[in-house]
Motif scaffolding. Structure first.
Motif, PDB file in Angstrom:
ATOM      1  N   THR A   1     -11.296  13.256 -44.166  1.00  0.00           N
ATOM      2  CA  THR A   1      -9.923  13.777 -44.173  1.00  0.00           C
ATOM      3  C   THR A   1      -9.207  13.325 -45.451  1.00  0.00           C
ATOM      4  N   SER A   2      -8.014  13.852 -45.672  1.00  0.00           N
ATOM      5  CA  SER A   2      -7.260  13.498 -46.882  1.00  0.00           C
ATOM      6  C   SER A   2      -6.944  12.008 -46.916  1.00  0.00           C
ATOM      7  N   ALA A   3      -6.482  11.467 -45.781  1.00  0.00           N
ATOM      8  CA  ALA A   3      -6.157  10.031 -45.735  1.00  0.00           C
ATOM      9  C   ALA A   3      -7.416   9.187 -45.938  1.00  0.00           C
TER      10      ALA A   3
ATOM     11  N   ASP B   1      -8.136   6.569 -39.106  1.00  0.00           N
ATOM     12  CA  ASP B   1      -8.957   5.629 -38.344  1.00  0.00           C
ATOM     13  C   ASP B   1      -9.985   6.313 -37.446  1.00  0.00           C
ATOM     14  N   ASP B   2      -9.630   7.461 -36.853  1.00  0.00           N
ATOM     15  CA  ASP B   2     -10.577   8.123 -35.950  1.00  0.00           C
ATOM     16  C   ASP B   2     -11.828   8.612 -36.692  1.00  0.00           C
ATOM     17  N   PRO B   3     -11.690   9.406 -37.770  1.00  0.00           N
ATOM     18  CA  PRO B   3     -12.913   9.817 -38.487  1.00  0.00           C
ATOM     19  C   PRO B   3     -13.631   8.651 -39.153  1.00  0.00           C
ATOM     20  N   TYR B   4     -12.860   7.658 -39.602  1.00  0.00           N
ATOM     21  CA  TYR B   4     -13.483   6.493 -40.252  1.00  0.00           C
ATOM     22  C   TYR B   4     -14.406   5.772 -39.280  1.00  0.00           C
ATOM     23  N   MET B   5     -13.932   5.552 -38.059  1.00  0.00           N
ATOM     24  CA  MET B   5     -14.731   4.808 -37.089  1.00  0.00           C
ATOM     25  C   MET B   5     -15.904   5.636 -36.571  1.00  0.00           C
ATOM     26  N   LEU B   6     -15.687   6.931 -36.386  1.00  0.00           N
ATOM     27  CA  LEU B   6     -16.749   7.759 -35.798  1.00  0.00           C
ATOM     28  C   LEU B   6     -17.872   8.064 -36.790  1.00  0.00           C
ATOM     29  N   THR B   7     -17.536   8.184 -38.060  1.00  0.00           N
ATOM     30  CA  THR B   7     -18.547   8.625 -39.032  1.00  0.00           C
ATOM     31  C   THR B   7     -19.169   7.488 -39.831  1.00  0.00           C
ATOM     32  N   GLY B   8     -18.828   6.261 -39.494  1.00  0.00           N
ATOM     33  CA  GLY B   8     -19.538   5.142 -40.124  1.00  0.00           C
ATOM     34  C   GLY B   8     -18.870   4.528 -41.330  1.00  0.00           C
ATOM     35  N   GLY B   9     -17.574   4.761 -41.525  1.00  0.00           N
ATOM     36  CA  GLY B   9     -16.834   4.069 -42.576  1.00  0.00           C
ATOM     37  C   GLY B   9     -17.024   4.644 -43.966  1.00  0.00           C
ATOM     38  N   TYR B  10     -16.719   3.833 -44.966  1.00  0.00           N
ATOM     39  CA  TYR B  10     -16.720   4.290 -46.361  1.00  0.00           C
ATOM     40  C   TYR B  10     -18.123   4.648 -46.861  1.00  0.00           C
ATOM     41  N   LEU B  11     -19.162   3.977 -46.349  1.00  0.00           N
ATOM     42  CA  LEU B  11     -20.510   4.202 -46.870  1.00  0.00           C
ATOM     43  C   LEU B  11     -20.959   5.636 -46.646  1.00  0.00           C
ATOM     44  N   ASN B  12     -20.581   6.217 -45.492  1.00  0.00           N
ATOM     45  CA  ASN B  12     -21.008   7.580 -45.176  1.00  0.00           C
ATOM     46  C   ASN B  12     -20.026   8.641 -45.677  1.00  0.00           C
ATOM     47  N   MET B  13     -18.819   8.201 -46.010  1.00  0.00           N
ATOM     48  CA  MET B  13     -17.796   9.089 -46.574  1.00  0.00           C
ATOM     49  C   MET B  13     -17.607  10.380 -45.749  1.00  0.00           C
ATOM     50  N   GLY B  14     -17.374  10.166 -44.471  1.00  0.00           N
ATOM     51  CA  GLY B  14     -17.104  11.317 -43.607  1.00  0.00           C
ATOM     52  C   GLY B  14     -18.327  11.874 -42.915  1.00  0.00           C
TER      53      GLY B  14
END
Length: 318
Positions: A265-267, A244-257
């Motif tokens: 991350t792996s998760a 959840d932390d990298p997902y929220m900070l980096t803009g979700g699935y569209l930006n893919m990290g």
């Protein structure tokens, strides 16, 4: 005069009563066992089954054997990228929590400290705060134009940093956020461990002339080793499942990290494969690999802490 009547319990009833006593513990345990089988054991078995299939979530499955594992290990650069990012964040976002949490717990364990309850609550609050709320706040903290950190940097003459846009700074940004959220949680765990250490041990070494630092080196840390094993194991599990932390900070699935997939991350990659790419077989294969990594790291943690405990026992015997 009436004869005294003797009440004889039939053998069948006595045997039934005995059997009920033997069955009682299993009956009390059965709800947990049943729930574990449905929500714990079955999903793991199904994940292993899926890892051997090619399936989009709809339609028939196609058996592909170990092809999903082969693709991940030898062809998929995102898998290795996500594993590297997870390891980096585990080192600087999870293990560093313990370096800060242990001295913090020792300070909070001091009975002469005023406002101890306030500080305990304050440190624990980030852990119970919603990850979405935390991410919104940290988006403002790391903002490029109006972020708090860049405002401070500019005030002291340092250049602005694109925390969430430059791939060099994405992982440190996530690590800062993870540390902020979980240091309080680990502090509470260590505080509970410290309160179980008998005061007589400290008093005895005080008589021998030990100062504060020596008391913590020779009494506190050795007796905290089982707690350290427990807390580090939780950090390994949590760090390997960081989503959840990298997902929220980096803009979700569209930006893919984010830029260069630096926050993937792996998760995060597992969820991307399952929800965006709809590759359930490959996603399940990663979950099994991550599970094996967690088991291996937990075993290493057990060996290290077990060895430290043995060394301390030998010292005490001498």
């Amino acid at each position: 005069m009436k004869k005294k009547q003797t009440i004889r319990v039939p053998r069948l009833l006595a045997r039934l009563s005995l059997n009920q006593q033997h069955l009682a513990p299993y009956l009390f345990l059965s709800p947990f066992v049943l729930l574990y089988l449905i929500f714990g054991f079955f999903p793991n078995i199904f994940a292993f089954f899926l890892s051997l299939q090619k399936w989009s979530g709809m339609g028939p499955m196609e058996f592909v054997g170990l092809r999903n594992f082969g693709q991940l290990l030898f062809e998929d650069k995102f898998f290795w990228q996500s594993l590297y990012n997870t390891g980096w964040l585990l080192l600087f976002g999870s293990f560093t929590q313990h370096i800060i949490a242990i001295p913090l717990a020792i300070i909070l364990n001091n009975k002469t400290l005023k406002g101890r309850d306030f500080f305990k609550t304050a440190y624990f609050l980030p852990f119970i705060t919603s990850a979405v709320s935390v991410a919104i706040i940290f988006n403002y903290v790391f903002g490029n134009n109006f972020g708090l950190l860049n405002y401070v940097f500019e005030a002291i003459g340092l250049p602005r940093i694109d925390w969430l846009g430059n791939k060099e700074y994405i992982k440190p940004s996530i690590a800062i956020m993870v540390n902020w959220r979980y240091i309080g949680w680990n502090t509470v765990i260590y505080l509970a461990g410290l309160q179980a250490i008998p005061e007589e041990l400290y008093e005895s070494v005080e008589i021998d002339g030990a100062n504060t630092l020596q008391k913590h080196i020779y009494i506190t840390l050795p007796l905290l080793i089982p707690i350290i094993f427990f807390a580090v194991t939780l950090s390994i599990i949590g760090g390997m499942q960081l989503f959840d932390d990298p997902y929220m900070l980096t803009g979700g699935y569209l930006n893919m990290g984010g830029t260069g997939s630096a926050g993937l991350t792996s998760a995060f990659y597992i969820m991307w494969l399952l929800q965006r790419a709809q590759r359930y077989g490959k996603g399940s294969a990663i979950t099994l690999l991550v599970f094996l990594i967690i088991i291996a790291m937990t075993v290493v943690n057990r060996l290290v802490t077990g060895r430290l405990q043995e060394d301390e026992t030998v010292k005490n015997i001498k």
